[in-house]
Design an enzyme around this catalytic site. Structure first.
Site, PDB file in Angstrom:
ATOM      1  N   LYS A   1     -18.534  17.496  -2.007  1.00 36.16           N
ATOM      2  CA  LYS A   1     -18.119  16.424  -2.925  1.00 36.16           C
ATOM      3  C   LYS A   1     -19.358  15.609  -3.234  1.00 36.16           C
ATOM      4  O   LYS A   1     -20.021  15.117  -2.325  1.00 36.16           O
ATOM      5  CB  LYS A   1     -17.041  15.563  -2.269  1.00 36.16           C
ATOM      6  CG  LYS A   1     -16.673  14.321  -3.087  1.00 36.16           C
ATOM      7  CD  LYS A   1     -15.348  13.735  -2.636  1.00 36.16           C
ATOM      8  CE  LYS A   1     -15.054  12.444  -3.383  1.00 36.16           C
ATOM      9  NZ  LYS A   1     -13.670  11.995  -3.203  1.00 36.16           N
TER      10      LYS A   1
ATOM     11  N   GLU B   1     -19.423  14.847   1.799  1.00 36.53           N
ATOM     12  CA  GLU B   1     -19.641  13.995   0.624  1.00 36.53           C
ATOM     13  C   GLU B   1     -20.850  13.082   0.793  1.00 36.53           C
ATOM     14  O   GLU B   1     -20.731  11.982   1.325  1.00 36.53           O
ATOM     15  CB  GLU B   1     -18.398  13.125   0.367  1.00 36.53           C
ATOM     16  CG  GLU B   1     -18.574  12.221  -0.850  1.00 36.53           C
ATOM     17  CD  GLU B   1     -17.468  11.172  -1.015  1.00 36.53           C
ATOM     18  OE1 GLU B   1     -16.603  11.054  -0.129  1.00 36.53           O
ATOM     19  OE2 GLU B   1     -17.485  10.482  -2.042  1.00 36.53           O
TER      20      GLU B   1
ATOM     21  N   LYS C   1     -12.309  14.841   4.943  1.00 40.42           N
ATOM     22  CA  LYS C   1     -13.436  14.321   4.159  1.00 40.42           C
ATOM     23  C   LYS C   1     -14.303  13.404   4.996  1.00 40.42           C
ATOM     24  O   LYS C   1     -13.799  12.653   5.836  1.00 40.42           O
ATOM     25  CB  LYS C   1     -12.902  13.541   2.958  1.00 40.42           C
ATOM     26  CG  LYS C   1     -14.004  12.902   2.118  1.00 40.42           C
ATOM     27  CD  LYS C   1     -13.458  11.949   1.068  1.00 40.42           C
ATOM     28  CE  LYS C   1     -13.923  10.543   1.349  1.00 40.42           C
ATOM     29  NZ  LYS C   1     -13.622   9.601   0.263  1.00 40.42           N
TER      30      LYS C   1
ATOM     31  N   ARG D   1       0.852  -1.208   0.000  1.00 42.63           N
ATOM     32  CA  ARG D   1       0.000   0.000   0.000  1.00 42.63           C
ATOM     33  C   ARG D   1       0.882   1.252   0.000  1.00 42.63           C
ATOM     34  O   ARG D   1       0.613   2.212  -0.707  1.00 42.63           O
ATOM     35  CB  ARG D   1      -0.938  -0.004   1.225  1.00 42.63           C
ATOM     36  CG  ARG D   1      -1.963  -1.121   1.194  1.00 42.63           C
ATOM     37  CD  ARG D   1      -3.071  -0.921   2.212  1.00 42.63           C
ATOM     38  NE  ARG D   1      -2.675  -1.096   3.598  1.00 42.63           N
ATOM     39  CZ  ARG D   1      -2.714  -2.248   4.276  1.00 42.63           C
ATOM     40  NH1 ARG D   1      -3.143  -3.333   3.680  1.00 42.63           N
ATOM     41  NH2 ARG D   1      -2.352  -2.297   5.540  1.00 42.63           N
TER      42      ARG D   1
HETATM   43  P1  13P Z   1     -14.439   7.346  -6.683  1.00 43.71           P
HETATM   44  O1  13P Z   1     -13.975   8.488  -7.523  1.00 43.71           O
HETATM   45  O2  13P Z   1     -13.738   6.052  -6.970  1.00 43.71           O
HETATM   46  O3  13P Z   1     -15.929   7.223  -6.653  1.00 43.71           O
HETATM   47  O4  13P Z   1     -14.025   7.654  -5.182  1.00 43.71           O
HETATM   48  C1  13P Z   1     -14.187   8.918  -4.672  1.00 43.71           C
HETATM   49  C2  13P Z   1     -14.263   8.843  -3.214  1.00 43.71           C
HETATM   50  O5  13P Z   1     -13.438   9.390  -2.536  1.00 43.71           O
HETATM   51  C3  13P Z   1     -15.360   8.096  -2.587  1.00 43.71           C
HETATM   52  O6  13P Z   1     -15.435   8.444  -1.242  1.00 43.71           O
END
Ligand code: 13P
Length: 341
Positions: free
Chosen positions: A220, A178, A136, A46
């Site tokens: 987001k 988000e 986030k 990772r």
């Molecule tokens: P994806 O662009 O793969 O959907 O992932 C964005 C993300 O951070 C989801 O939490």
């Protein structure tokens, strides 16, 4: 609350030609991605994979920020430089995923709320001291027939996101909120539009209720798309019109920017849709940028395959996708750019 500082960070994250790389896959998610290329998900694999992405020469032209998972935030490059510092030295703002994943909603078990408010202010203080500029928090909204999402799920998630945002701003960290409306399902574009509108309306109502400073946050969100199993894909122009129409109805003007997740769209598809949104969205009050994980990383991950020998090629591919996505963010992408690798 240091409003000017928060506002400056939020604006820097959506600066022209730049966007955010979401590299904050949880252990479970990165294992899924590594399973797809036959690589074992060890701590060192990772670390190597994230180093490949972050040390791509010139990538800072297209990245304003990178969202990290806690493990990565504490890891370093092979040369011993902590990743958050390596990114900051390139002018890329380090961010941190602070939610703790989803748990079923007790009275609607096919829906979830997001955990992680416990101990959040202490964790934010630690990340802030290490140099995190933004955070986030992801909530998941599921569409199923005309039954889901329930209003209770939308409101519970919105309320938790507003509390998270409030904690972040108190700690001097810009919150990205988000609410991801999942692509899974056979719903139409129109159904996705209605759900997205209800989701965002609930969110902004709770943000206002909790007195979150809107110029110091970013949203987001998903593009408005028909479900994966709907059958026909919608044209980018149609997606752009539906997405912007939804935003115009419910998003206040003082939000600095909206960054899209890719949500399982292919890299070219997500790039073309971002282009169409920016092309149709000239004159909207918000910057329209990106915070993709899969659409930015997918092709590079395939090329890397866990082998050091594949690193230069993987970085070249990552650079090229970021260049295309950046052009789309500026409304300057054309499909011919796909051939320029
Ligand atoms: P994806 O662009 O793969 O959907 O992932 C964005 C993300 O951070 C989801 O939490």
């Amino acid at each position: 609350m240091e409003t000017t500082k928060l506002q400056n960070i939020a604006q820097a994250l959506v600066a022209r030609s730049k966007g955010i790389l979401a590299a904050d896959e949880s252990d479970r998610t990165i294992k899924k991605r590594f399973d797809g290329i036959g690589v074992e998900s060890t701590i060192d694999n990772r670390r190597s994979y994230r180093e490949m992405l972050f040390t791509t020469p010139g990538i800072e032209a297209f990245l304003s920020g990178v969202i990290l998972f806690d493990e990565t935030f504490r890891q370093s490059s092979q040369a011993g430089i902590p990743f958050y510092k390596l990114l900051a030295d390139k002018g890329i703002l380090p961010g941190i995923k602070v939610d703790k994943g989803t748990v079923p909603l007790p009275d609607s078990p096919d829906e979830t709320i997001t955990a992680g408010l416990d101990g959040l202010s202490e964790r934010l203080a630690e990340y802030y001291n290490l140099g995190a500029k933004f955070a986030k928090w992801r909530a998941v909204i599921t569409i199923k027939d005309d039954k889901l999402p329930t209003l209770a799920a939308l409101e519970a998630n919105a309320d938790i996101m507003a509390q998270y945002a409030s904690f972040c701003q108190g700690a001097g960290v810009v919150p990205i909120v988000e609410p991801e409306v999942l692509l899974d399902g056979n719903h139409s574009l129109e159904r996705c539009a209605a759900v997205s509108e209800a989701t965002l309306a609930a969110l902004f109502s709770k943000l206002q209720e909790h007195k979150v400073y809107l110029p110091g946050i970013l949203l987001k969100t998903s593009m408005v798309l028909p479900g994966k199993e709907f059958g026909d894909k919608a044209a980018p122009e149609k997606i752009a019109a539906a997405t912007l129409s939804c935003f115009r109805k419910v998003i206040p003007n003082d939000l600095p920017g909206i960054v899209f997740l890719s949500g399982g769209q292919g890299p070219v598809e997500a790039t073309a849709n971002l282009q169409a949104i920016n092309s149709a969205g000239q004159g909207v009050p918000w910057q329209l940028s990106y915070s993709f994980a899969r659409a930015l990383q997918g092709e590079a991950l395939e090329a890397w395959k866990g082998q050091a020998a594949n690193l230069p090629r993987a970085q070249k591919i990552f650079y090229h996708r970021a260049q295309c996505v950046s052009a789309a963010r500026d409304g300057q992408y054309s499909p011919a750019m796909e051939n320029s690798l």
